[in-house]
Design an enzyme around this catalytic site. Structure first.
Site, PDB file in Angstrom:
ATOM      1  N   TYR A  83       0.792  -1.276   0.039  1.00 48.39           N
ATOM      2  CA  TYR A  83      -0.102  -0.048   0.088  1.00 48.39           C
ATOM      3  C   TYR A  83       0.928   1.189  -0.036  1.00 48.39           C
ATOM      4  CZ  TYR A  83      -4.692  -1.895   0.878  1.00 48.39           C
ATOM      5  OH  TYR A  83      -6.109  -2.454   0.658  1.00 48.39           O
ATOM      6  N   LYS A 120       2.984 -15.309   2.430  1.00 47.45           N
ATOM      7  CA  LYS A 120       3.020 -16.226   0.986  1.00 47.45           C
ATOM      8  C   LYS A 120       4.576 -16.525   0.654  1.00 47.45           C
ATOM      9  CE  LYS A 120       1.592 -17.856  -3.291  1.00 47.45           C
ATOM     10  NZ  LYS A 120       0.787 -19.047  -3.145  1.00 47.45           N
ATOM     11  N   ASP A 140      -3.322 -18.265   0.351  1.00 48.94           N
ATOM     12  CA  ASP A 140      -4.288 -18.995  -0.438  1.00 48.94           C
ATOM     13  C   ASP A 140      -5.043 -20.018   0.133  1.00 48.94           C
ATOM     14  OD1 ASP A 140      -1.636 -20.101  -0.611  1.00 48.94           O
ATOM     15  OD2 ASP A 140      -1.815 -20.800  -2.575  1.00 48.94           O
ATOM     16  N   ASP A 197      -6.461  -6.918   3.980  1.00 47.48           N
ATOM     17  CA  ASP A 197      -7.822  -6.284   3.308  1.00 47.48           C
ATOM     18  C   ASP A 197      -8.478  -7.488   2.818  1.00 47.48           C
ATOM     19  OD1 ASP A 197      -8.928  -3.952   2.314  1.00 47.48           O
ATOM     20  OD2 ASP A 197      -8.145  -4.587   0.296  1.00 47.48           O
ATOM     21  N   ASP A 232     -12.391  -9.082   4.297  1.00 51.43           N
ATOM     22  CA  ASP A 232     -13.820  -9.020   3.558  1.00 51.43           C
ATOM     23  C   ASP A 232     -14.442 -10.549   3.225  1.00 51.43           C
ATOM     24  OD1 ASP A 232     -13.590  -6.214   2.939  1.00 51.43           O
ATOM     25  OD2 ASP A 232     -14.372  -6.571   0.812  1.00 51.43           O
TER      26      ASP A 232
HETATM   27  C1  IPM Z   1     -10.374  -1.070   4.048  1.00 51.49           C
HETATM   28  C2  IPM Z   1     -10.731  -0.664   2.859  1.00 51.49           C
HETATM   29  C3  IPM Z   1      -9.391   0.453   2.329  1.00 51.49           C
HETATM   30  C4  IPM Z   1      -8.317  -0.501   2.501  1.00 51.49           C
HETATM   31  C5  IPM Z   1      -9.621   1.192   1.081  1.00 51.49           C
HETATM   32  C6  IPM Z   1     -11.059   2.008   1.080  1.00 51.49           C
HETATM   33  C7  IPM Z   1      -8.562   1.913   1.045  1.00 51.49           C
HETATM   34  O1  IPM Z   1     -10.871  -1.581   1.700  1.00 51.49           O
HETATM   35  O2  IPM Z   1     -10.161  -0.577   5.002  1.00 51.49           O
HETATM   36  O3  IPM Z   1     -10.313  -2.550   4.134  1.00 51.49           O
HETATM   37  O4  IPM Z   1      -7.925  -0.942   1.366  1.00 51.49           O
HETATM   38  O5  IPM Z   1      -7.743  -0.496   3.424  1.00 51.49           O
HETATM   39 MG    MG Z   2     -10.958  -3.538   2.383  1.00 53.62          MG
END
Ligand code: IPM
Ligand code: MG
Length: 361
Positions: free
Chosen positions: A141, A191, A223, A247, A251
Site C-alpha cells: 500500500y 506467501k 491462498d 484487506d 472481506d
Molecule cells: C479497508 C478498505 C480500504 C483499504 C480502502 C478503502 C483504501 O478496503 O479498510 O479494508 O484497502 O484499506
Molecule cells: Mg478492504
C-alpha cells in the site's frame, strides 16, 4: 473522563452510520457520566470537493489533538478513474500513516442469532470468533517506487511490497499480546513460498513468538488461509497478516459474520502522552454509494467500532462490554437492517442505532 473524539463521516453511507455510532457514544457518556466533546472533520471525497485534497491539513491537526478518531467510510464513484493520489481512498491511507496506526484489529464473530445471514452452512460458521490483525501502515500500500510509466510504446505499472523487521515485530507483538487475553493461538499468514517479504515476515514472527511461550503459533499460506476461513473458521483465534492480505481476508471474514456491515475495526499504534493508544476506529465496510442517504445501511460495524474505541483508547472496559452486549441483544431481537436478511420488515439505520441505545439502558 473527558472523551475528545474527532468524527470523520467521509463519503456515502459514512455519514449515516457514524451518526448512529455517535448516538451510541452519547448514550454511553450520559449513562457513565463522561464528558463527551465531539469535533467533525473532512476526509475522502467530501474533503476533495470542499478543499481539493482528500486529507486536508486541518483534519490532520484535529486528529492529532483528539483522543480518538471515528471514521465512517471513504470513496465515491466519480473518482474511479482518478490517479491514486487524487482519490478519496488516499485520504484514508494518509490518515492511517499520519497517526502511525500500524495494527488494524478486525474482529469477526458469528453471532448465534445471525447464522442464517451467512450463505455458509450454520454448523460451519457457528462459534466463529477471531480477530484479524492486519498490518496497516506498510507493505504494498505504501512501498515505493510506484506508478505507471510509458516507455517506447509500452506501458508499465509498478508497486513495491516492502517490510522492515521493526514493522513486522511491532504488529506481531500486538497479535501475541491479544492472543494472551483470548484462546492463545496466533496463525500467521504469508506467501513465503514465493515472496521474500513473506520469508522475512515468517522469520520475524517466529522470533517474536519466543517472547510469548504461552501462545501457540502456526503458519498458513494466504491462498490456503482463504480456503480454511470458509472450511473451518473456528480454528482461528488471532490471524496475523500483512496489509493487503489482511484487506482481502477480512472481506472474506464478513461472509462468516453475515454481512460486511457487521464488522468493526480498531486501528491502533503508538501511545499518546497519557499512555492510551493512538486510535482510529473505522468499520470495515466501504461507502456503498448505491444505498447512501436511504437510511438502510447497517450501522453495527460503526457502533462496534465505538465499543472498540471505549476499550482501546479510553480503557473503559465496562462501557465497551455494554456496547457489545447491546449489539448482541439487538441482533437477537431481530431488529436488523436488510443486509442481514431479517424475516420481517428490515429496520432502518436510525432504528438500529436507537435500539442499541435502548439496550444499553
Ligand atoms: C479497508 C478498505 C480500504 C483499504 C480502502 C478503502 C483504501 O478496503 O479498510 O479494508 O484497502 O484499506
Ligand atoms: Mg478492504
Amino acid at each position: 473522563m473527558d472523551l475528545n473524539v474527532l468524527v470523520l463521516p467521509g463519503d456515502g453511507i459514512g455519514a449515516e452510520v457514524t451518526r448512529e455510532a455517535v448516538r451510541v457514544l452519547g448514550r454511553v457518556a450520559e449513562k457513565w457520566h463522561h464528558n463527551l466533546k465531539l469535533t467533525e472533520g473532512l476526509l475522502g471525497g467530501v474533503a476533495i470537493h470542499r478543499t481539493g485534497t482528500p486529507f486536508p491539513e486541518e483534519t490532520a491537526r484535529l486528529a492529532a489533538e483528539a483522543d480518538a478518531t471515528l471514521m465512517g467510510a471513504v470513496g465515491l464513484p466519480e473518482f474511479d478513474n482518478a490517479p491514486p493520489e487524487k482519490r478519496p481512498e488516499k485520504g484514508l491511507l494518509a490518515i492511517r500513516q499520519a497517526l502511525g496506526v500500524y495494527a488494524n484489529l478486525r474482529p469477526v464473530r458469528a453471532y448465534a442469532s445471525q447464522l442464517d445471514s451467512s450463505p455458509l452452512k450454520n454448523h460451519l460458521v457457528e462459534g466463529t470468533d477471531m480477530i484479524i490483525v492486519r498490518e496497516l501502515t506498510g507493505g504494498i500500500y505504501y512501498g515505493t517506487p510506484r506508478g505507471i510509466t510509458e516507455n517506447g510504446g509500452e506501458t508499465r505499472a509498478v508497486n513495491t511490497m516492502t517490510y522492515t523487521r521493526t514493522e513486522i515485530e511491532r504488529v506481531s507483538r500486538m497479535a501475541f499480546h491479544l492472543a494472551q487475553g483470548r484462546r492463545k493461538k496466533v496463525t500467521s499468514v504469508d506467501k513465503s513460498n514465493v515472496l521474500e517479504n513473506s520469508q522475512l515476515w515468517r522469520r520475524v514472527v517466529v522470533e517474536v513468538a519466543k517472547e510469548y511461550p504461552d501462545v501457540a503459533l502456526d503458519h498458513l499460506l494466504v491462498d490456503n488461509c482463504a480456503m480454511q476461513l470458509i472450511l473451518n473458521p473456528r480454528r482461528f483465534d488471532i490471524v496475523l497478516t500483512e496489509n493487503m492480505f489482511g484487506d482481502i481476508l477480512s472481506d472474506e471474514g464478513a461472509v462468516l459474520a453475515g454481512s460486511i456491515g457487521m464488522l468493526p475495526s480498531a486501528s491502533i499504534g503508538g501511545r499518546k502522552p497519557s499512555g492510551v493508544w493512538v486510535g482510529l476506529y473505522e468499520p470495515v465496510h466501504g461507502s456503498a454509494p448505491d444505498i447512501a442517504r436511504q437510511n438502510k445501511a447497517n450501522p453495527l460495524g460503526a457502533i462496534g467500532s465505538v465499543g472498540a474505541m471505549l476499550q482501546y483508547s479510553f480503557g473503559l472496559k465496562e462501557e465497551a462490554g455494554a456496547v457489545d452486549r447491546a449489539i448482541e441483544a439487538v441482533l437477537a431481537s431481530g431488529k436488523v437492517t436488510a443486509d442481514l436478511r431479517p424475516s420481517g420488515a428490515p429496520a432502518t439505520t436510525e432504528q438500529v442505532g436507537q435500539a442499541v441505545c435502548a439496550a444499553i439502558g
